[in-house]
Scaffold this motif. Structure first.
Motif, PDB file in Angstrom:
ATOM      1  N   LEU A 115       0.819  -1.209   0.000  1.00  0.00           N
ATOM      2  CA  LEU A 115       0.000   0.000   0.000  1.00  0.00           C
ATOM      3  C   LEU A 115       0.854   1.260   0.000  1.00  0.00           C
ATOM      4  O   LEU A 115       0.518   2.250  -0.659  1.00  0.00           O
ATOM      5  CB  LEU A 115      -0.938  -0.007   1.208  1.00  0.00           C
ATOM      6  N   GLU A 116       1.951   1.230   0.718  1.00  0.00           N
ATOM      7  CA  GLU A 116       2.830   2.397   0.745  1.00  0.00           C
ATOM      8  C   GLU A 116       3.469   2.618  -0.623  1.00  0.00           C
ATOM      9  O   GLU A 116       3.588   3.754  -1.092  1.00  0.00           O
ATOM     10  CB  GLU A 116       3.891   2.218   1.829  1.00  0.00           C
ATOM     11  N   ALA A 117       3.872   1.533  -1.279  1.00  0.00           N
ATOM     12  CA  ALA A 117       4.491   1.658  -2.602  1.00  0.00           C
ATOM     13  C   ALA A 117       3.487   2.171  -3.629  1.00  0.00           C
ATOM     14  O   ALA A 117       3.800   3.040  -4.448  1.00  0.00           O
ATOM     15  CB  ALA A 117       5.055   0.308  -3.042  1.00  0.00           C
ATOM     16  N   VAL A 118       2.269   1.644  -3.585  1.00  0.00           N
ATOM     17  CA  VAL A 118       1.255   2.056  -4.552  1.00  0.00           C
ATOM     18  C   VAL A 118       0.824   3.496  -4.305  1.00  0.00           C
ATOM     19  O   VAL A 118       0.690   4.290  -5.240  1.00  0.00           O
ATOM     20  CB  VAL A 118       0.039   1.110  -4.488  1.00  0.00           C
ATOM     21  N   PRO A 125       5.661  -2.428 -15.797  1.00  0.00           N
ATOM     22  CA  PRO A 125       6.330  -3.397 -14.921  1.00  0.00           C
ATOM     23  C   PRO A 125       6.206  -3.107 -13.430  1.00  0.00           C
ATOM     24  O   PRO A 125       6.018  -4.033 -12.634  1.00  0.00           O
ATOM     25  CB  PRO A 125       7.794  -3.323 -15.377  1.00  0.00           C
ATOM     26  N   ASP A 126       6.309  -1.824 -13.022  1.00  0.00           N
ATOM     27  CA  ASP A 126       6.247  -1.552 -11.588  1.00  0.00           C
ATOM     28  C   ASP A 126       4.857  -1.818 -11.025  1.00  0.00           C
ATOM     29  O   ASP A 126       4.704  -2.267  -9.884  1.00  0.00           O
ATOM     30  CB  ASP A 126       6.692  -0.117 -11.284  1.00  0.00           C
ATOM     31  N   VAL A 127       3.819  -1.567 -11.825  1.00  0.00           N
ATOM     32  CA  VAL A 127       2.455  -1.880 -11.384  1.00  0.00           C
ATOM     33  C   VAL A 127       2.267  -3.392 -11.314  1.00  0.00           C
ATOM     34  O   VAL A 127       1.668  -3.919 -10.370  1.00  0.00           O
ATOM     35  CB  VAL A 127       1.418  -1.246 -12.333  1.00  0.00           C
ATOM     36  N   LEU A 128       2.794  -4.100 -12.298  1.00  0.00           N
ATOM     37  CA  LEU A 128       2.696  -5.561 -12.307  1.00  0.00           C
ATOM     38  C   LEU A 128       3.369  -6.155 -11.071  1.00  0.00           C
ATOM     39  O   LEU A 128       2.858  -7.102 -10.461  1.00  0.00           O
ATOM     40  CB  LEU A 128       3.339  -6.102 -13.584  1.00  0.00           C
ATOM     41  N   PRO A 138      10.158  -4.978  -8.030  1.00  0.00           N
ATOM     42  CA  PRO A 138      10.205  -4.864  -9.495  1.00  0.00           C
ATOM     43  C   PRO A 138      11.136  -5.860 -10.161  1.00  0.00           C
ATOM     44  O   PRO A 138      10.876  -6.312 -11.274  1.00  0.00           O
ATOM     45  CB  PRO A 138      10.668  -3.420  -9.711  1.00  0.00           C
ATOM     46  N   GLY A 139      12.215  -6.247  -9.519  1.00  0.00           N
ATOM     47  CA  GLY A 139      13.123  -7.235 -10.102  1.00  0.00           C
ATOM     48  C   GLY A 139      12.924  -8.624  -9.534  1.00  0.00           C
ATOM     49  O   GLY A 139      13.808  -9.479  -9.651  1.00  0.00           O
ATOM     50  N   VAL A 192      -4.635   2.899 -16.993  1.00  0.00           N
ATOM     51  CA  VAL A 192      -4.197   1.945 -15.975  1.00  0.00           C
ATOM     52  C   VAL A 192      -2.780   2.210 -15.493  1.00  0.00           C
ATOM     53  O   VAL A 192      -2.375   1.705 -14.456  1.00  0.00           O
ATOM     54  CB  VAL A 192      -4.290   0.485 -16.480  1.00  0.00           C
ATOM     55  N   SER A 193      -2.016   3.018 -16.208  1.00  0.00           N
ATOM     56  CA  SER A 193      -0.605   3.184 -15.861  1.00  0.00           C
ATOM     57  C   SER A 193      -0.406   3.869 -14.526  1.00  0.00           C
ATOM     58  O   SER A 193       0.594   3.648 -13.852  1.00  0.00           O
ATOM     59  CB  SER A 193       0.117   3.985 -16.948  1.00  0.00           C
ATOM     60  N   GLY A 194      -1.370   4.706 -14.114  1.00  0.00           N
ATOM     61  CA  GLY A 194      -1.203   5.426 -12.858  1.00  0.00           C
ATOM     62  C   GLY A 194      -1.754   4.711 -11.670  1.00  0.00           C
ATOM     63  O   GLY A 194      -1.690   5.192 -10.555  1.00  0.00           O
ATOM     64  N   ARG A 195      -2.352   3.546 -11.847  1.00  0.00           N
ATOM     65  CA  ARG A 195      -2.975   2.839 -10.735  1.00  0.00           C
ATOM     66  C   ARG A 195      -2.254   1.548 -10.453  1.00  0.00           C
ATOM     67  O   ARG A 195      -2.664   0.509 -10.692  1.00  0.00           O
ATOM     68  CB  ARG A 195      -4.444   2.576 -11.054  1.00  0.00           C
TER      69      ARG A 195
END
Length: 489
Positions: free
Chosen positions: A217-220, A454-457, A465-466, A486-489
Motif C-alpha cells: 500500500l505504501e508503494a502504490v 512493470p512496476d504496477v505488475l 520490481p526485479g 491503468v498506468s497510474g494505478r
C-alpha cells in the motif's frame, strides 16, 4: 422591571468549567482500555455513520460483483464479530473506484475500493486491511475527533459543551461525507494497526501478511495522484516504520505457518475485476467528455480541470471562477425538471432568451443566493440514454456576462457519441494465471503480456520490481483497456 445584568465568566472560570465538562465526557474505551473524550452517544455514532454511508454509496457507487461483495462482507463480519463491539450494525462494501484505499465510518460501515482489492494477494491481507479499519471504529477515533471539534467551541460558552443541545444528533450530522476522508492522526493509526493485528491473530489469520500489505500500500500510494478518492497515505499517515513494526509483532506469534492465508481463494475472487478507470462510466478524450453507457459527449473549455464520479461530472476553470456540474435528473421531462429546479428556495429565473439546447432539451438562465454569495449561470436538462441529464454552469454573478459565451458553447457541443470504437470501449481487468515454472517478473511479462507497466505488475503480485514468481503459483496481470487509464494505478 429590574434590569438583569448578564455576568460573563472569566477566562479562568470558563477553563475550569471546560475541564469539568471534559472529565464528565470521558469514558473508558472497551477496545483500547483508555479513557476517551466522547460527546457523541453510541446511538448518535450509529446514526451518523448510517447517514454518511448512504452518501458514500450514492456518490461512489457499489462495485457490481455480488460474489465479491459477499466475500468481503464475510471476512469483515468474521473479524468484527470477534471485536470488542460485536453489537454494532457492521457493513462492508466494495465501492467502484480505482483509488487504492479503505475507509471506516462511525458506528460500523467500512468501505474498500475495488482498486485496493486488486493489489492484495490473499484473504489474510484483506483481513489486515479490514482489521485496521475495524480498529478505527472500535477505538471510536472518528467520534473522538468530532468530540474534540465540539469541545473547541468552548470559547463561545461552556454551556455549549455541557448542554444537551451539543449532544443531539443534529449538532454533528453536518459532518456527512467529510467523515469518509477524515485524516486520522499518527497515534490513531498506530492504535488501529495494533488492534487490526490483534484481530487477525484472534481469527487465526497469518499475521505476517500485515507487514506485506503495508509495504504494498505504501508503494502504490507513493505513485498515485489526482484520483477522485485520496490514496492510502493521504488518509492513513504512516506512524513510523509501520511495516517493520507489524513484522516484529508477527515474529512473536507462535507457529504462524499454521495460520490462514488463503491466497488462491482470494485471487479467484478478484479475477476479472475492473482495474484502473472504467471508461464505460465516462472518460476524457482531450477536452471532450465521453460517456459510452449513456451515449453522449460534450466538450469542456480548454484548460478546465474535470473530475468524474459515479454521481457527477464536475469541471472547474483554471482561475476557479466558473464551474460545471453534470448529474442525473431522473425520469422527469426536461420541462418538468426546469420547473423543479426553479422551485428551489433562493433560485430565480433571469429574463433573457433561453440558450439553444440540442436533442429536445430545455435550458434557462438563473441567479441563486448561496452562502458564498450570489451566483449566476445556465441550467439545462437534456434526455440521454433513457434518463434526463442536468447540466449546471455557473459563476459569481458579477462575472456571468463574461462567462456566458463559454457556457453556451459547452451546451452546443452536447451530442451523441458517433464513434463506434468510443461506444464499445471496455475497461482493463485483472487476469489471474498459473505460473508454469519459476520465472522472473520480466519473463512473466513477456510470456503473459500485460497492459500495466512493470512496476504496477510487481505491486499487483506483491514482489519487488526485479523479483521472481514460483512455479504453480497464481499470479495477476492486467488485460485489455487503455494503457493511459491503468498506468497510474
Amino acid at each position: 422591571m429590574r434590569r438583569v445584568i448578564a455576568v460573563r465568566p472569566r477566562r479562568s472560570a470558563r477553563a475550569a468549567w471546560a475541564a469539568l465538562a471534559l472529565a464528565a465526557a470521558c469514558a473508558r474505551n472497551p477496545a483500547t482500555g483508555e479513557r476517551q473524550l466522547s460527546l457523541v452517544s453510541k446511538d448518535q455514532e450509529i446514526a451518523l455513520g448510517k447517514q454518511a454511508a448512504e452518501q458514500v454509496r450514492a456518490t461512489m457507487g457499489r462495485y457490481d460483483d455480488p460474489e465479491l461483495q459477499a466475500y468481503v462482507e464475510r471476512v469483515g463480519m468474521r473479524i468484527a464479530k470477534g471485536s470488542e463491539r460485536p453489537e454494532l450494525p457492521w457493513s462492508f462494501t466494495v465501492v467502484d473506484d480505482p483509488a487504492v484505499n479503505a475507509f471506516a465510518l462511525p458506528g460500523g460501515p467500512v468501505f474498500v475500493t475495488r482498486g485496493l482489492l486488486t493489489y492484495l494477494t490473499s484473504e489474510a491481507e484483506l483481513a489486515a486491511v479490514l482489521g485496521h479499519e475495524i480498529g478505527h471504529i472500535t477505538a471510536r477515533h472518528s467520534v473522538e475527533q468530532l468530540s474534540k471539534a465540539q469541545l473547541a467551541q468552548v470559547g463561545l460558552g461552556v454551556g455549549m459543551v455541557v448542554s444537551e443541545d451539543v449532544r443531539r444528533y443534529g449538532q454533528v450530522a453536518g459532518a456527512g461525507m467529510q467523515l469518509l476522508f477524515l485524516k486520522f492522526g499518527r497515534d490513531d493509526e498506530r492504535q488501529a494497526d495494533a488492534l487490526g493485528f490483534r484481530y487477525m491473530v484472534e481469527q487465526r489469520y497469518d499475521p505476517r501478511q500485515m507487514a506485506a500489505v503495508f509495504r504494498t500500500l505504501e508503494a502504490v500510494s507513493a505513485r498515485e495522484g489526482g484520483g477522485r478518492v485520496p490514496g492510502w497515505l493521504s488518509t492513513h499517515p504512516d506512524p513510523g516504520d509501520r511495516a517493520e513494526t507489524a513484522a516484529k509483532r508477527a515474529a512473536k506469534i507462535e507457529a504462524p505457518d499454521r495460520m490462514e492465508v488463503d491466497r488462491d481463494q482470494y485471487l479467484a475472487k478478484v479475477d476479472d475485476v475492473v482495474f484502473g478507470e472504467d471508461p464505460r462510466q465516462g472518460y476524457l478524450k482531450g477536452s471532450t467528455f465521453v460517456h459510452p453507457q449513456l451515449g453522449f459527449q460534450l466538450t469542456l473549455p480548454q484548460g478546465w480541470k474535470a473530475q468524474n464520479t459515479a454521481a457527477a461530472l464536475v469541471a472547474v476553470s483554471p482561475q476557479q471562477d466558473a464551474a460545471l456540474q453534470l448529474t442525473g435528473a431522473g425520469k422527469a421531462s426536461p420541462e418538468e425538471a426546469v420547473q423543479k429546479f426553479f422551485a428551489q428556495q433562493g433560485v430565480r429565473a433571469v429574463e433573457a432568451p433561453a440558450p439553444a439546447v440540442p436533442h429536445g432539451g430545455a435550458a434557462r438562465w438563473f441567479e441563486a443566493t448561496t452562502e458564498q454569495g450570489n451566483v449566476g449561470g445556465v441550467v439545462a436538462f437534456v434526455p440521454a440514454g433513457g434518463t434526463t441529464l442536468q447540466i449546471v454552469e455557473y459563476a459569481p454573478a458579477e462575472r456571468l456576462q463574461g462567462a456566458a459565451d463559454t457556457f453556451q458553447r459547452v451546451l452546443a457541443s452536447f451530442g451523441p457519441v458517433t464513434d463506434p470504437a468510443a461506444r464499445a470501449v471496455q475497461p482493463a481487468r485483472i487476469d489471474v494465471v498459473k505460473v508454469p515454472r519459476d520465472m522472473s517478473l520480466a519473463d512473466f511479462a513477456r510470456e503473459f503480456p500485460s497492459t500495466a507497466p512493470p512496476d504496477v505488475l510487481a505491486a499487483l503480485n506483491g514482489v519487488a520490481p526485479g523479483g521472481a514468481l514460483r512455479a504453480g503459483q497464481a499470479a495477476k496481470r492486467v488485460v485489455g483497456g487503455n494503457p493511459e487509464l491503468v498506468s497510474g494505478r
